[in-house]
Design an enzyme around this catalytic site. Structure first.
Site, PDB file in Angstrom:
ATOM      1  CD  GLU A  80      -0.227  -5.048  10.334  1.00 46.16           C
ATOM      2  OE1 GLU A  80      -0.276  -3.898   9.850  1.00 46.16           O
ATOM      3  OE2 GLU A  80      -1.234  -5.743  10.547  1.00 46.16           O
TER       4      GLU A  80
ATOM      5  N   PRO B  73       0.820  -1.218   0.000  1.00 46.32           N
ATOM      6  CG  PRO B  73      -0.276  -1.232   2.067  1.00 46.32           C
ATOM      7  CD  PRO B  73       0.561  -2.069   1.161  1.00 46.32           C
TER       8      PRO B  73
ATOM      9  CG  ASP C  97      -7.546  -1.349 -23.399  1.00 40.87           C
ATOM     10  OD1 ASP C  97      -8.600  -1.816 -23.858  1.00 40.87           O
ATOM     11  OD2 ASP C  97      -6.540  -2.025 -23.153  1.00 40.87           O
TER      12      ASP C  97
ATOM     13  NE  ARG D 239      -7.177  -6.139 -21.169  1.00 44.15           N
ATOM     14  CZ  ARG D 239      -7.044  -5.023 -21.881  1.00 44.15           C
ATOM     15  NH1 ARG D 239      -5.993  -4.243 -21.726  1.00 44.15           N
ATOM     16  NH2 ARG D 239      -7.976  -4.677 -22.752  1.00 44.15           N
TER      17      ARG D 239
HETATM   18  C1  JF8 Z   1      -0.803  -5.725   2.131  1.00 48.29           C
HETATM   19  C2  JF8 Z   1       0.876  -7.175   2.451  1.00 48.29           C
HETATM   20  C3  JF8 Z   1      -2.053  -2.975  -1.837  1.00 48.29           C
HETATM   21  N1  JF8 Z   1      -3.332  -1.194  -2.971  1.00 48.29           N
HETATM   22  C4  JF8 Z   1      -3.036  -2.002  -1.915  1.00 48.29           C
HETATM   23  N2  JF8 Z   1      -3.657  -1.956  -0.757  1.00 48.29           N
HETATM   24  N3  JF8 Z   1      -3.135  -2.853   0.079  1.00 48.29           N
HETATM   25  C5  JF8 Z   1      -2.145  -3.514  -0.533  1.00 48.29           C
HETATM   26  C6  JF8 Z   1      -1.331  -4.516   0.134  1.00 48.29           C
HETATM   27  C7  JF8 Z   1      -0.256  -5.129  -0.511  1.00 48.29           C
HETATM   28  C8  JF8 Z   1       0.556  -6.051   0.159  1.00 48.29           C
HETATM   29  C9  JF8 Z   1       0.271  -6.341   1.507  1.00 48.29           C
HETATM   30  N4  JF8 Z   1      -0.859  -6.168   3.419  1.00 48.29           N
HETATM   31  C10 JF8 Z   1       0.146  -7.053   3.619  1.00 48.29           C
HETATM   32  C11 JF8 Z   1      -1.615  -4.813   1.461  1.00 48.29           C
HETATM   33  C12 JF8 Z   1      -1.202  -3.272  -2.946  1.00 48.29           C
HETATM   34  N5  JF8 Z   1      -0.548  -3.498  -3.832  1.00 48.29           N
END
Ligand code: JF8
Length: 263
Positions: free
Chosen positions: A118, A91, A189, A174
Site C-alpha cells: 500500500e 498514485p 516530440d 532518451r
Molecule cells: C504503488 C507503491 C503509480 N501512476 C501510478 N499508479 N500507481 C502507482 C504506484 C506507485 C507506487 C506504488 N503501489 C505501491 C502504485 C505511480 N507512479
C-alpha cells in the site's frame, strides 16, 4: 547522469540493458545502480512491511530500511553540483511530465524509491523533504542540494513503483546527448517545443496507397510551408479530441502542480 533505484524487485530492471538505454550505459552517458531494499534490513526474515496504524487493508513499507537505503544512495555518494533528486512514484503524486524528464536530465543524480504493497510510510517523503529544505539554504552552493518529487505516471493504479521508475528512466535517458541518433528529434516530440505542448498529429511512410488508404496529398506536395501549417492544424485537432486537458486557454485556468517541488 546517474540514476539509482531502490526496490524489492531488482529483476524488474533487467530490460535497461536493452536498446537505447543499454547503449547509453555501455557508452558511459548514463550510469544506473539497482539496489535491493532488503540489503538494509537486519532481521532474519528481511522484513520491509508492517500493518498500517489506524487499520485498513494491506501492509505498508516500514521507514527503517528506507532511511538506511536512501541515506546511503542519496547522501553518502558525492552529489554533483546540480544536486540530487529523490523521486518517489506514488498514485497520489503530481503527474510526471516531459518538463520533469528534462529537469531530471539537468540534475546530476536521481534516486528512485520504488514502493510496493500500500506504499511507503509517509514519514520517508516528509523526512527527505525537510532535509531538502535544510540544504536549499546552505551557505555553500556546491553543498549537497536535494529535491524530493512525489510523482504519478498515470491515472491508473499500479502494483508498485517499478513500472513508473522504468518509464521515468526511459523518458530521461532518451534526452541525454548522443542517446537518440537524430539530435533534433526530442525537440519534435509530442509535448516538445516544436508542438508547443500539443500531441503530434498523424504521420505516414511508404507505400503511398495501402488497403485503399492514401497518404495526404499535402505531404507529397514538396511545399514545406504548407506541410508545416497542415501538421500544426492536425496536432491541434488531435489534441482537442484526445487530450483536451493539455489545452489551457486563459492564464489562471492552469490546474497547477499543488504541494510539490519540481524534480
Ligand atoms: C504503488 C507503491 C503509480 N501512476 C501510478 N499508479 N500507481 C502507482 C504506484 C506507485 C507506487 C506504488 N503501489 C505501491 C502504485 C505511480 N507512479
Amino acid at each position: 547522469m546517474r540514476i539509482d533505484v531502490v526496490t524489492i524487485f531488482p529483476s524488474y530492471f533487467t530490460p535497461l540493458g536493452e536498446s537505447l538505454i543499454g547503449r547509453a550505459i555501455t557508452e558511459g552517458r548514463l550510469a544506473v545502480g539497482i539496489h535491493d531494499l532488503r540489503q538494509w534490513t537486519d532481521d532474519p526474515h528481511r522484513t520491509v512491511d508492517d500493518a498500517p496504524y489506524g487499520g485498513g487493508p494491506g501492509m505498508l513499507m516500514t521507514p527503517v530500511p528506507w532511511g538506511r537505503a536512501l541515506d546511503e544512495t542519496l547522501l553518502l555518494r558525492p552529489p554533483p553540483a546540480a544536486g540530487s533528486v529523490l523521486v518517489i512514484p506514488t498514485p497520489s503524486g503530481r503527474r510526471f511530465t516531459q518538463g520533469d524528464a528534462e529537469n531530471l536530465v539537468s540534475t546530476g543524480h536521481v534516486v528512485i524509491a520504488c514502493g510496493r504493497y500500500e506504499g511507503i510510510d509517509a514519514r520517508v517523503a516528509e523526512h527527505y523533504r525537510a532535509r531538502a529544505e535544510a540544504t536549499a539554504g546552505a551557505e555553500h552552493p556546491e553543498a549537497a542540494r536535494l529535491r524530493v518529487a512525489e510523482v504519478s505516471l498515470c491515472d491508473a493504479v499500479l502494483a508498485g513503483g517499478e513500472v513508473a521508475a522504468l518509464a521515468i528512466i526511459e523518458a530521461a535517458a532518451r534526452l541525454l546527448p548522443g542517446v537518440l541518433g537524430n539530435a533534433d528529434s526530442p525537440r519534435e516530440d509530442s509535448f516538445g517545443p516544436v508542438w508547443d505542448g500539443l500531441v503530434e498529429g498523424p504521420s505516414y511512410t511508404r507505400p503511398e496507397q495501402w488497403r485503399g488508404l492514401t497518404v495526404p496529398a499535402v505531404l507529397r506536395s514538396g511545399d514545406h510551408g504548407a506541410i508545416t501549417r497542415w501538421r500544426r492544424a492536425q496536432a491541434q485537432a488531435r489534441t482537442r479530441i484526445m487530450r483536451p486537458d493539455l489545452l489551457r486557454t486563459a492564464p489562471g485556468d492552469d490546474p497547477g502542480e499543488p504541494g510539490a517541488q519540481a524534480p
